[in-house]
Design an enzyme around this catalytic site. Structure first.
Site, PDB file in Angstrom:
ATOM      1  N   LYS A 108       0.846  -1.210   0.000  1.00 34.71           N
ATOM      2  CA  LYS A 108       0.000   0.000   0.000  1.00 34.71           C
ATOM      3  C   LYS A 108       0.879   1.257   0.000  1.00 34.71           C
ATOM      4  O   LYS A 108       0.575   2.236  -0.688  1.00 34.71           O
ATOM      5  CB  LYS A 108      -0.929  -0.003   1.233  1.00 34.71           C
ATOM      6  N   GLN A 162      -4.033  -1.325  10.276  1.00 34.17           N
ATOM      7  CA  GLN A 162      -4.037  -2.645   9.628  1.00 34.17           C
ATOM      8  C   GLN A 162      -4.526  -3.736  10.587  1.00 34.17           C
ATOM      9  O   GLN A 162      -4.069  -3.833  11.726  1.00 34.17           O
ATOM     10  CB  GLN A 162      -2.611  -2.961   9.127  1.00 34.17           C
ATOM     11  N   ASP A 184     -10.901   2.976   5.095  1.00 31.53           N
ATOM     12  CA  ASP A 184     -11.208   1.541   5.106  1.00 31.53           C
ATOM     13  C   ASP A 184     -12.720   1.291   5.060  1.00 31.53           C
ATOM     14  O   ASP A 184     -13.159   0.191   4.757  1.00 31.53           O
ATOM     15  CB  ASP A 184     -10.695   0.919   6.419  1.00 31.53           C
TER      16      ASP A 184
END
Ligand code: GUN
Length: 299
Positions: free
Chosen positions: A54, A98, A121
């Site tokens: 990412k 994460q 997200d």
């Protein structure tokens, strides 16, 4: 080169990145540098790889990113404090924590701490709720958003089709169902969610026009579960021990690709299917967050 019945996630992700890149250029021309924070707790090997991918993607697109790595023992309160600091920092547009987090940290609490405006997200209850209600202006979770984009851009007809989603997780299964059953163009599907307690999953799969496998069981979907001509999307990334392999493990999807490809109408390769799309959608969400925050700043 003909790809046969493969849905080329890398090529489609490239298209999305090109669109995102134009938006980055426009933002920068207006004096806004889109900016993203990654927070990783502990040294989960898969998370290290994912966050690394990412970061590289952000860099290529000209999105500023910074990764904060915290030790596994980090207290929940400390992590929540850090998220709050970035919530309050106007130079940061997107925050990604994460998953998975260490077991002493409540993931739901952490995702709920991220400001909904910076929740690229799409895990905050406000954004999950907006998706459920079909409201505009929220963030759609990246993996199911990416699968939807793959279906649209490879001309798979979703409207009126029967979709079976394998897996009911909050990151993929549930939001995937919400996306596909909206009363909207490219949605309007009849959606069934199957999970570990579903009796005779194969029966549902055999009647599906589209199967989306996110169940976390290596090569779960076999050829005899697939109606000839069906579209198969493999979201699975399963580490399977394999001493004969250089790394000591192999990565397998949730679909028995070799067996299923000849039966499927269209199918995602794995790797090279859903994975690149998840990253493309994350970058797109980051730019959307920056655009929305820039507009609100001017107001
Ligand atoms: N872990 C696996 N997938 C994801 C994702 O899409 N976002 C975050 N934050 N963690 C993940």
């Amino acid at each position: 080169m003909s790809l046969g019945n493969l849905i080329d996630g890398r090529a489609i992700a490239k298209e999305v990145h090109a669109e995102t890149n134009s938006r980055v250029v426009a933002l920068k021309a207006g004096g806004v540098v889109p900016s993203l924070i990654f927070i990783r707790v502990g040294e989960d090997p898969a998370s290290r790889v994912y966050v690394g991918m990412k970061e590289r993607s952000a860099m290529k697109l000209g999105i500023r990113s910074e990764t904060v790595v915290l030790p596994n023992e980090t207290a929940e309160a400390e992590l929540l404090d850090l998220v709050k600091q970035f919530n309050d920092d106007d130079s940061v547009h997107g925050i990604l924590v994460q998953a998975p987090l260490p077991s002493h940290i409540d993931e739901t609490k952490v995702f709920s701490m991220v400001s909904p405006a910076k929740d690229i997200d799409g895990f905050h209850p406000v954004n999950a709720g907006k998706l459920m209600l079909g409201e505009k202006g929220g963030f759609v979770p990246c993996t199911p958003g990416g699968v939807h984009e793959l279906l649209i851009r490879s001309s798979v007809s979703v409207e009126g089709s029967e979709v079976v989603i394998l897996g009911r997780g909050n990151i993929v299964g549930k939001p995937m169902a919400a996306i596909l059953c909206q009363k909207k163009v490219h949605s309007n599907a009849t959606v069934t969610i199957c999970h570990s307690r579903t009796r005779n999953i194969a029966r549902y799969c055999r009647s599906a026009d589209i199967i989306i496998a996110a169940i976390g069981v290596p090569e779960f979907v076999k050829a005899d579960m697939v109606r000839p001509g069906a579209t198969i999307i493999d979201v699975g990334v399963n580490r399977v021990e394999d001493p004969s392999h250089e790394k000591g493990y192999r990565l397998l999807g949730d679909v028995d690709f070799k067996g299923v490809q000849p039966v499927a109408g269209k199918i995602t390769p794995n790797p090279g299917g859903v994975g690149p799309m998840t990253i493309a959608m994350l970058m797109r969400n980051t730019v959307l967050a920056a655009e929305q925050q820039a507009v609100n700043f001017k107001k």
